[in-house]
Motif scaffolding. Structure first.
Motif, PDB file in Angstrom:
ATOM      1  N   SER A 147       0.864  -1.203  -0.077  1.00 54.79           N
ATOM      2  CA  SER A 147       0.140   0.081   0.025  1.00 54.79           C
ATOM      3  C   SER A 147       0.928   1.089  -0.018  1.00 54.79           C
ATOM      4  O   SER A 147       1.537   1.484   0.864  1.00 54.79           O
ATOM      5  N   GLU A 148       0.661   2.019  -0.923  1.00 58.75           N
ATOM      6  CA  GLU A 148       1.509   3.191  -1.115  1.00 58.75           C
ATOM      7  C   GLU A 148       0.976   4.210   0.098  1.00 58.75           C
ATOM      8  O   GLU A 148       1.547   5.202   0.632  1.00 58.75           O
ATOM      9  N   ASP A 149      -0.506   4.341   0.309  1.00 62.06           N
ATOM     10  CA  ASP A 149      -0.984   5.139   1.435  1.00 62.06           C
ATOM     11  C   ASP A 149      -0.930   4.620   2.993  1.00 62.06           C
ATOM     12  O   ASP A 149      -1.560   5.256   3.786  1.00 62.06           O
ATOM     13  N   GLY A 150      -0.647   3.318   2.957  1.00 63.56           N
ATOM     14  CA  GLY A 150      -0.499   2.696   4.340  1.00 63.56           C
ATOM     15  C   GLY A 150      -2.049   2.113   4.785  1.00 63.56           C
ATOM     16  O   GLY A 150      -1.996   1.668   5.868  1.00 63.56           O
ATOM     17  N   LYS A 151      -3.200   2.528   3.838  1.00 59.03           N
ATOM     18  CA  LYS A 151      -4.383   1.883   4.220  1.00 59.03           C
ATOM     19  C   LYS A 151      -5.231   1.044   3.195  1.00 59.03           C
ATOM     20  O   LYS A 151      -5.714   0.212   3.567  1.00 59.03           O
ATOM     21  N   GLU A 152      -5.000   1.478   1.875  1.00 56.59           N
ATOM     22  CA  GLU A 152      -5.582   0.789   0.667  1.00 56.59           C
ATOM     23  C   GLU A 152      -4.599  -0.023  -0.106  1.00 56.59           C
ATOM     24  O   GLU A 152      -3.715   0.347  -0.251  1.00 56.59           O
ATOM     25  N   VAL A 153      -4.864  -1.310  -0.309  1.00 58.87           N
ATOM     26  CA  VAL A 153      -4.029  -2.210  -0.853  1.00 58.87           C
ATOM     27  C   VAL A 153      -4.091  -1.787  -2.449  1.00 58.87           C
ATOM     28  O   VAL A 153      -5.249  -1.571  -3.117  1.00 58.87           O
TER      29      VAL A 153
END
Length: 173
Positions: A147-153
């Motif tokens: 995940s780039e944003d740490g939340k969404e795969v």
């Protein structure tokens, strides 16, 4: 699971065993999982930017990177290791799964990747793969979310092992 053959022989149904408990049988896949855990640290999952080929140098041939598009769910091979290309006997890099696999396979693929996206956790899958030449392989895969944003795969790092299944090839339909 019928990996390559677009036509399935009578009585052969795709089946993917999903294992969120990660009862990994392959030592190589266990090592890939350990590296993923180290890269994620205290986060849910690492980012693609955290992944360096040197981290997986012993296992690069077993690695696939898969782009994940949400709404609607769609997945694409970004990179395929040489062991995977050799087992499949073709390189599917850059191809969307729904361009390659028949609807019965896509239903299973959507369940697997849907689970990974919803749970943001690794998932082990295993089963039997039927190839275009009608040979059968047992396979095991560990699917590791990124995940780039740490939340969404938005990507999945997969490590795959194929072993020739017991018994003769499946006869053509």
């Amino acid at each position: 699971m019928n990996i390559i053959a677009r036509e399935q022989p009578a009585g052969f149904a795709p089946e993917i065993r999903r294992d969120p408990d990660l009862d990994i049988q392959s030592g190589e896949l266990s090592e890939v999982l350990q590296v993923w855990h180290a890269l994620r640290g205290d986060r849910l999952m690492p980012a693609r930017a955290d992944i360096r080929p040197a981290d997986f140098r012993r296992h690069l041939a077993l690695i696939a990177l898969v782009d994940v598009q949400r709404s609607p769910l769609r997945v694409r091979y970004r990179l395929m290791g040489t062991a995977i290309v050799n087992a499949l006997r073709r390189d599917l890099t850059g191809r969307w799964y729904d361009e390659v696999y028949p609807p019965a396979i896509m239903a299973e693929v959507e369940q697997v990747y849907g689970w990974i996206v919803a749970n943001r956790r690794p998932l082990r899958t295993s089963g039997v793969a039927l190839f275009f030449d009608r040979s059968m392989y047992d396979y095991e895969v560990v699917n590791l979310p990124l995940s780039e944003d740490g939340k969404e795969v938005d990507m999945v790092l997969g490590a795959m092992r194929f072993t020739m299944a017991e018994g003769p090839p499946v006869p053509p339909t």
